[in-house]
Each structure stands twice: as structure tokens, then as C-alpha cells.
Scaffold this motif. Structure first.
Motif, PDB file in Angstrom:
ATOM      1  N   PRO A  29     -19.762  31.071 -37.473  1.00 16.84           N
ATOM      2  CA  PRO A  29     -18.917  29.998 -38.003  1.00 16.84           C
ATOM      3  C   PRO A  29     -18.503  30.322 -39.435  1.00 16.84           C
ATOM      4  CG  PRO A  29     -21.209  29.318 -37.930  1.00 16.84           C
ATOM      5  CD  PRO A  29     -21.144  30.628 -37.213  1.00 16.84           C
ATOM      6  N   PRO A  30     -17.411  29.738 -39.919  1.00 15.08           N
ATOM      7  CA  PRO A  30     -16.912  30.074 -41.260  1.00 15.08           C
ATOM      8  C   PRO A  30     -17.868  29.701 -42.388  1.00 15.08           C
ATOM      9  CG  PRO A  30     -15.712  28.205 -40.337  1.00 15.08           C
ATOM     10  CD  PRO A  30     -16.540  28.777 -39.229  1.00 15.08           C
ATOM     11  N   TRP A  31     -18.819  28.811 -42.110  1.00 18.15           N
ATOM     12  CA  TRP A  31     -19.737  28.369 -43.159  1.00 18.15           C
ATOM     13  C   TRP A  31     -21.047  29.167 -43.189  1.00 18.15           C
ATOM     14  CZ3 TRP A  31     -23.404  27.030 -39.748  1.00 18.15           C
ATOM     15  CH2 TRP A  31     -23.036  26.378 -38.569  1.00 18.15           C
ATOM     16  N   LEU A  32     -21.124  30.272 -42.440  1.00 16.95           N
ATOM     17  CA  LEU A  32     -22.310  31.118 -42.456  1.00 16.95           C
ATOM     18  C   LEU A  32     -21.913  32.577 -42.605  1.00 16.95           C
ATOM     19  CD1 LEU A  32     -25.342  31.678 -42.094  1.00 16.95           C
ATOM     20  CD2 LEU A  32     -24.955  31.697 -39.620  1.00 16.95           C
ATOM     21  N   GLU A  33     -22.501  33.228 -43.603  1.00 16.48           N
ATOM     22  CA  GLU A  33     -22.299  34.665 -43.803  1.00 16.48           C
ATOM     23  C   GLU A  33     -23.654  35.355 -43.735  1.00 16.48           C
ATOM     24  OE1 GLU A  33     -20.464  37.868 -47.064  1.00 16.48           O
ATOM     25  OE2 GLU A  33     -20.460  35.714 -47.497  1.00 16.48           O
ATOM     26  N   VAL A  34     -23.708  36.450 -42.995  1.00 15.95           N
ATOM     27  CA  VAL A  34     -24.951  37.221 -42.858  1.00 15.95           C
ATOM     28  C   VAL A  34     -24.754  38.576 -43.524  1.00 15.95           C
ATOM     29  CG1 VAL A  34     -26.597  38.262 -41.256  1.00 15.95           C
ATOM     30  CG2 VAL A  34     -25.556  36.047 -40.712  1.00 15.95           C
ATOM     31  N   VAL A  35     -25.693  38.944 -44.399  1.00 20.74           N
ATOM     32  CA  VAL A  35     -25.585  40.198 -45.142  1.00 20.74           C
ATOM     33  C   VAL A  35     -26.899  40.969 -45.033  1.00 20.74           C
ATOM     34  CG1 VAL A  35     -23.876  39.325 -46.776  1.00 20.74           C
ATOM     35  CG2 VAL A  35     -26.320  39.055 -47.281  1.00 20.74           C
ATOM     36  N   PRO A  36     -26.851  42.307 -45.137  1.00 20.92           N
ATOM     37  CA  PRO A  36     -28.095  43.092 -45.084  1.00 20.92           C
ATOM     38  C   PRO A  36     -28.913  42.994 -46.367  1.00 20.92           C
ATOM     39  CG  PRO A  36     -26.218  44.536 -45.412  1.00 20.92           C
ATOM     40  CD  PRO A  36     -25.658  43.174 -45.170  1.00 20.92           C
ATOM     41  N   ARG A  37     -28.242  42.690 -47.493  1.00 20.72           N
ATOM     42  CA  ARG A  37     -28.910  42.529 -48.786  1.00 20.72           C
ATOM     43  C   ARG A  37     -28.172  41.472 -49.592  1.00 20.72           C
ATOM     44  NH1 ARG A  37     -32.233  46.245 -50.811  1.00 20.72           N
ATOM     45  NH2 ARG A  37     -31.533  45.814 -52.919  1.00 20.72           N
ATOM     46  N   PHE A  38     -28.924  40.748 -50.429  1.00 14.40           N
ATOM     47  CA  PHE A  38     -28.275  39.800 -51.340  1.00 14.40           C
ATOM     48  C   PHE A  38     -27.531  40.542 -52.449  1.00 14.40           C
ATOM     49  CE2 PHE A  38     -31.577  36.621 -49.932  1.00 14.40           C
ATOM     50  CZ  PHE A  38     -30.675  35.727 -49.386  1.00 14.40           C
ATOM     51  N   GLY A  39     -28.137  41.641 -52.946  1.00 11.58           N
ATOM     52  CA  GLY A  39     -27.530  42.356 -54.058  1.00 11.58           C
ATOM     53  C   GLY A  39     -27.328  41.413 -55.227  1.00 11.58           C
ATOM     54  N   SER A  40     -26.093  41.329 -55.719  1.00 13.89           N
ATOM     55  CA  SER A  40     -25.789  40.431 -56.842  1.00 13.89           C
ATOM     56  C   SER A  40     -25.264  39.078 -56.380  1.00 13.89           C
ATOM     57  CB  SER A  40     -24.754  41.095 -57.757  1.00 13.89           C
ATOM     58  OG  SER A  40     -23.541  41.335 -57.044  1.00 13.89           O
ATOM     59  N   ARG A  41     -25.230  38.851 -55.070  1.00 18.07           N
ATOM     60  CA  ARG A  41     -24.697  37.600 -54.541  1.00 18.07           C
ATOM     61  C   ARG A  41     -25.645  36.438 -54.842  1.00 18.07           C
ATOM     62  NH1 ARG A  41     -21.401  38.340 -50.051  1.00 18.07           N
ATOM     63  NH2 ARG A  41     -21.067  36.077 -50.148  1.00 18.07           N
ATOM     64  N   ARG A  42     -25.118  35.359 -55.418  1.00 17.32           N
ATOM     65  CA  ARG A  42     -25.895  34.169 -55.715  1.00 17.32           C
ATOM     66  C   ARG A  42     -25.034  32.943 -55.414  1.00 17.32           C
ATOM     67  NH1 ARG A  42     -28.696  37.942 -56.042  1.00 17.32           N
ATOM     68  NH2 ARG A  42     -30.259  38.481 -57.630  1.00 17.32           N
ATOM     69  N   PRO A  43     -25.061  32.444 -54.187  1.00 14.03           N
ATOM     70  CA  PRO A  43     -24.275  31.257 -53.870  1.00 14.03           C
ATOM     71  C   PRO A  43     -24.685  30.091 -54.767  1.00 14.03           C
ATOM     72  CG  PRO A  43     -25.193  32.247 -51.884  1.00 14.03           C
ATOM     73  CD  PRO A  43     -25.853  32.923 -53.050  1.00 14.03           C
ATOM     74  N   ALA A  44     -23.708  29.297 -55.198  1.00 12.02           N
ATOM     75  CA  ALA A  44     -24.004  28.181 -56.091  1.00 12.02           C
ATOM     76  C   ALA A  44     -23.100  26.983 -55.761  1.00 12.02           C
ATOM     77  CB  ALA A  44     -23.805  28.613 -57.543  1.00 12.02           C
ATOM     78  N   PRO A  45     -23.628  25.772 -55.976  1.00  9.37           N
ATOM     79  CA  PRO A  45     -25.012  25.482 -56.342  1.00  9.37           C
ATOM     80  C   PRO A  45     -25.936  25.625 -55.133  1.00  9.37           C
ATOM     81  CG  PRO A  45     -23.829  23.431 -56.005  1.00  9.37           C
ATOM     82  CD  PRO A  45     -22.816  24.533 -55.845  1.00  9.37           C
TER      83      PRO A  45
END
Length: 281
Positions: free
Chosen positions: A140-156
Motif C-alpha cells: 500500500p502507498p502508506w508502507l515502505e519496506v527497506v533493507p536498511r534505515f541508513g539516514s532515513r528518519r520518518p517524522a514525526p
């Protein structure tokens, strides 16, 4: 119906239940992500009778709404993200309590380092670190799956879900964080995970915020759950209901015990309320 003897308020049948908070995974949703048709039908009847039915869940808001949208049920309110994101009957935001940014940084970094499966939720969706379900699976458009967070920081960030066993040595480190509440929850298949929210945000504070906004008394409120994360809302409800597969401490705190999650427990509770004359109309 199983459980402790009925409390005095139920023996006297003194008032109607106007607000019902239902945990999702392990309670409404059973093994194999299954929802019993009897439970969906019961939710529909409760809504038609004028009861405000809301999911109370560790899931973020969009994921909390999905079972009801698929069933065509008029449920829009929610106690989402473990109580950190509270929505009114039309989906309007009533309360939002973000996590400390330093905690989100810590989780993202240690998850990448130790290969933890973790999900960071926001009011708009979620970012999950873990294996992708497969090229044939459309997310769904409201879910993203990644192998690593890296610098990604969803907010809030309103909650973090950690797929760690309760006895994992890192759990104590997570629990010691100042300004963060950590409680156990279960997936629909019974796997234990940790739900992390800002201190002071839980299903109990969420339920209280919702019923106060709606002008509904504690005695007119019921809650159904199965795990530690549900205990705070039991304390804020006039009637606490556990499904048969609930954790021992939840069964001990429940006024009623119904059929197992995903096997008609909600329908059983709704019928008992009807028989007791505790539904509106």
C-alpha cells in the motif's frame, strides 16, 4: 461466557456501552491474518446501534483502518500507534505524541547494526526495515519496506515496533530510555514484539482522550484485548474483556473472557451486551 463473576455494574445493567475499543492483532484478527465473519457482522451491528467502535492497536492509523475498509464498515476513529495517534469518529486527529528524536536515531542505528526488523510509524504511514515480501506483492502507498534505515528518519515518529523476543538482551536497554514507554504486544499469529511510544502515550491515555472528547463516561466504555499493551485501556474502561488466548496477566484483569481471537470473541461479547440490555436503542 468465561471469566470472573460479573461486576456489580453489569449485574445491575445500569447503562449502555457507547464506546468499544478493540485490539486488532490477536483479538479481532486471529492466526493467518483471519477475521471471523461473525465478528465483522457484530461490528457492523454495533455501529448501526450507535456504538462508537474503534481499533486500539500498535498499528499505525492507515494499517488500523484497513480491515474495516475491506469489510465496508463505517469505522474511522482509532487509538493507533499504541495510543500515540488518536483519531475521532471521522478520522480527525485528537492527540499526537511523537517519540524523542534521539530514541528514533538509536533504534535506526542499532537495527541496521544488529539486523533487527523494526518499523517506524508516523501519522501518514510507516517505514519498515526488513525483507521485502516479494516482487509480486504490491505494498500500500502508506508502507515502505527497506533493507536498511541508513539516514532515513520518518517524522514525526509516533511509534517504533521492534520484532524482538521479550527475553532478548537488548530489551532492557530499550526499556531504560528516558521519555519512552515500552510494552509487549502480539501479532495475529502470536509472535511477541515491542511497541515503543512516548512516555505517557498508551492505549489507556488514548481511550481516555477519545471518550472525553466524545463526552462518554468510563462506565459506558468497553475494551477488548489480549496482551500487556492492552492493560492501560482496561484501566480506562468500565468493562474489560479478554479473548481466551490472552496473556495470563490480561486474563486476570478481565471482567469477561470470550472466544479466542479471530474465532468469534467480538461477536460473543456483543451478544452478551445485547442480552444484558447494554446496547443503545
Amino acid at each position: 461466557m468465561r471469566g470472573r463473576p460479573l461486576p456489580a455494574i453489569m449485574q445491575s445493567v445500569s447503562g449502555c456501552i457507547r464506546l468499544l475499543a478493540i485490539d486488532l492483532d490477536g483479538t479481532l484478527i486471529g492466526p493467518g491474518n483471519r477475521i471471523d465473519e461473525r465478528d465483522l457482522a457484530a461490528v457492523g451491528r454495533l455501529c448501526a446501534a450507535g456504538v462508537v467502535v474503534v481499533p486500539a492497536t500498535a498499528r499505525w492509523y492507515q494499517a488500523a483502518m484497513r480491515p474495516f475498509e475491506r469489510a465496508g464498515l463505517p469505522v474511522r476513529g482509532a487509538i493507533a500507534a499504541g495510543g500515540a495517534d488518536v483519531r475521532g469518529p471521522e478520522g480527525e486527529q485528537l492527540a499526537l505524541m511523537p517519540l524523542p528524536e534521539a530514541f528514533v536515531d538509536f533504534v535506526a542505528e542499532i537495527a541496521d547494526e544488529l539486523d533487527w526488523h523494526a518499523t517506524v510509524a508516523t501519522p501518514e504511514g510507516a517505514l519498515r526495515r526488513g525483507p521485502h515480501p516479494g516482487p509480486d506483492i504490491r505494498l500500500p502507498p502508506w508502507l515502505e519496506v527497506v533493507p536498511r534505515f541508513g539516514s532515513r528518519r520518518p517524522a514525526p515518529a509516533v511509534s517504533v515496533l521492534l520484532e524482538l523476543p521479550a527475553d532478548h538482551p537488548a530489551v532492557d536497554t530499550v526499556r531504560r530510555w528516558h521519555g519512552v514507554s515500552v510494552l509487549r504486544a502480539r501479532t495475529s499469529d502470536g509472535t511477541v514484539f515491542l511497541t515503543c511510544t512516548a512516555a505517557g502515550a498508551d492505549k489507556g491515555t488514548g481511550l481516555r482522550a477519545l471518550r472525553e472528547r466524545l463526552g462518554i463516561a468510563r462506565s459506558e466504555t468497553a475494551a477488548v484485548g489480549d496482551s500487556e499493551v492492552d492493560l492501560p485501556m482496561f484501566a480506562e474502561a468500565g468493562l474489560a474483556i479478554a479473548v481466551a488466548n490472552a496473556d495470563p496477566e490480561v486474563l486476570e484483569r478481565a471482567d469477561w473472557v470470550t472466544a479466542p481471537g479471530g474465532a468469534g470473541g467480538i461477536a460473543e461479547a456483543a451478544e452478551r451486551l445485547r442480552e444484558a440490555g447494554r446496547l443503545p436503542g
